[in-house]
Scaffold this motif. Sequence first.
Motif, short mmCIF file in Angstrom:
data_model
loop_
_atom_site.label_atom_id
_atom_site.label_comp_id
_atom_site.label_asym_id
_atom_site.label_seq_id
_atom_site.Cartn_x
_atom_site.Cartn_y
_atom_site.Cartn_z
N ILE A 93 0.86 -1.18 0.00
CA ILE A 93 0.00 0.00 0.00
C ILE A 93 0.90 1.24 0.00
CG2 ILE A 93 -1.68 1.34 1.33
CD1 ILE A 93 -2.84 -1.25 2.35
N PRO A 94 0.70 2.15 -0.95
CA PRO A 94 1.57 3.34 -1.03
C PRO A 94 1.64 4.06 0.32
CG PRO A 94 0.17 3.22 -2.96
CD PRO A 94 -0.31 2.15 -2.03
N LYS A 95 2.81 4.55 0.62
CA LYS A 95 3.03 5.18 1.92
C LYS A 95 2.11 6.37 2.15
CE LYS A 95 6.83 6.60 4.94
NZ LYS A 95 8.31 6.75 5.05
N VAL A 96 1.87 7.15 1.09
CA VAL A 96 1.01 8.32 1.24
C VAL A 96 -0.41 7.91 1.62
CG1 VAL A 96 0.37 8.42 -1.21
CG2 VAL A 96 0.34 10.51 0.17
N VAL A 97 -0.86 6.77 1.12
CA VAL A 97 -2.20 6.27 1.45
C VAL A 97 -2.24 5.75 2.89
CG1 VAL A 97 -3.92 4.50 0.92
CG2 VAL A 97 -2.76 5.71 -0.94
N ALA A 98 -1.26 4.94 3.24
CA ALA A 98 -1.23 4.36 4.58
C ALA A 98 -1.16 5.43 5.66
CB ALA A 98 -0.04 3.41 4.70
N LEU A 99 -0.36 6.47 5.41
CA LEU A 99 -0.22 7.53 6.41
C LEU A 99 -1.46 8.43 6.45
CD1 LEU A 99 3.51 8.61 5.87
CD2 LEU A 99 2.56 7.35 7.81
N PRO A 147 1.64 14.09 12.90
CA PRO A 147 3.09 14.34 12.82
C PRO A 147 3.83 13.46 11.81
CG PRO A 147 2.38 14.38 15.10
CD PRO A 147 1.19 13.94 14.30
N ASP A 148 3.52 12.16 11.76
CA ASP A 148 4.26 11.30 10.84
C ASP A 148 3.96 11.65 9.38
OD1 ASP A 148 1.65 10.45 11.04
OD2 ASP A 148 2.11 8.31 11.07
N LEU A 149 2.73 12.11 9.11
CA LEU A 149 2.39 12.52 7.75
C LEU A 149 3.02 13.87 7.42
CD1 LEU A 149 0.90 11.85 5.19
CD2 LEU A 149 -1.20 12.75 6.19
N GLN A 150 3.05 14.77 8.39
CA GLN A 150 3.74 16.05 8.21
C GLN A 150 5.21 15.82 7.87
OE1 GLN A 150 3.10 19.22 8.10
NE2 GLN A 150 1.40 19.81 9.41
N GLU A 151 5.82 14.92 8.61
CA GLU A 151 7.24 14.63 8.38
C GLU A 151 7.46 14.06 6.99
OE1 GLU A 151 10.82 11.91 10.38
OE2 GLU A 151 8.83 12.00 11.31
N TYR A 152 6.55 13.19 6.56
CA TYR A 152 6.68 12.58 5.23
C TYR A 152 6.53 13.63 4.13
CZ TYR A 152 5.34 9.86 1.11
OH TYR A 152 5.24 9.35 -0.16
#
Length: 318
Positions: A93-99, A147-152
């Motif tokens: 699953i693409p990281k952007v979707v999972a996050l 936060p984890d999505l902001q960091e990504y």
Amino acid sequence: MNLLAQLPLECFQSILQILAHQADVSALATLLRVNKHIASITLPYLYRNLFQKSFHHWKTNEGDSDPPISVKRLLQMLLSHYVTAALVDENNIPKVVALALNLAAYRSTIATVTTNPLDYAAQILHINLHGWAFLNRSIFYPSSLQPDLQEYVNGPEFTVLCSWDQFLPEYERNHSPVIRHEFFRALLHRELTWTLANPILEQLQTLVIPVSDINRYLGVLDRLGRLECVRFLVDEIYSCGPEGVVRVTEEWSAKAQERENKSMGSLVRFVESHTQLFKGQLKIATCHSSSIWIWGTQTCPDDAQIKVFQFLPPATQA
């Protein structure tokens, strides 16, 4: 509920058709919890066109629903089902979707069903995930991203995915954070659509394809034999604001025109190839502006739309 089970199938299906037409999602969802027999009959009416806007926009005692929140919850449930049903490897699953959907946290809160679960994915015929599902800035916008999505989004991995050449240098210099988050929404829409569609392409009758991803769908055209309606969503940047407000260089205009010509050529080729491979199957092919970007409306050129119409059956051109 025993009386409900005793209804002739045709009568029950008529009731379900009325509920689906009225977009009474609450009633349909309640029927899923009666028993497996009732659920199996109800499931197609709830999931064949699960992203239609009326299913996510309703009134409650507390006020109007929030469509993007409704869509987000549905996507969390659906992708979890994809993983459980082995339609998608969780690691793929693409990281952007999972996050964005916080899938790991969501899956940790639900019980894993292993005994004859309902097959939600098998009922899906229409994937029309439009931009309106991503316009809620309280969900998918800078100040509210976890936060984890902001960091990504602000990290080097995401930077590589951004097509910075779509923007004028002055935009890149002065609006980099905003551009990143607009790209995030465009990328999220593109990857969500592919993740949902790819395992079930053979059964789809309607599909909204982001123009930026058209070549990926060209590569699997032979799997789209049941496709009757395709809507292309223009999610690339071909213009950067009203004339006189933004200073557009000749070099940038030439590159934007080249990018547009290439994408529109692939779009037309998709329709032409599909109509040759599956004669008479495709009835509708349209191109729509995307509401993802804040830099004005990105439209489909008239000549591209005219070329598309030429490949469709005559009765559908009106």
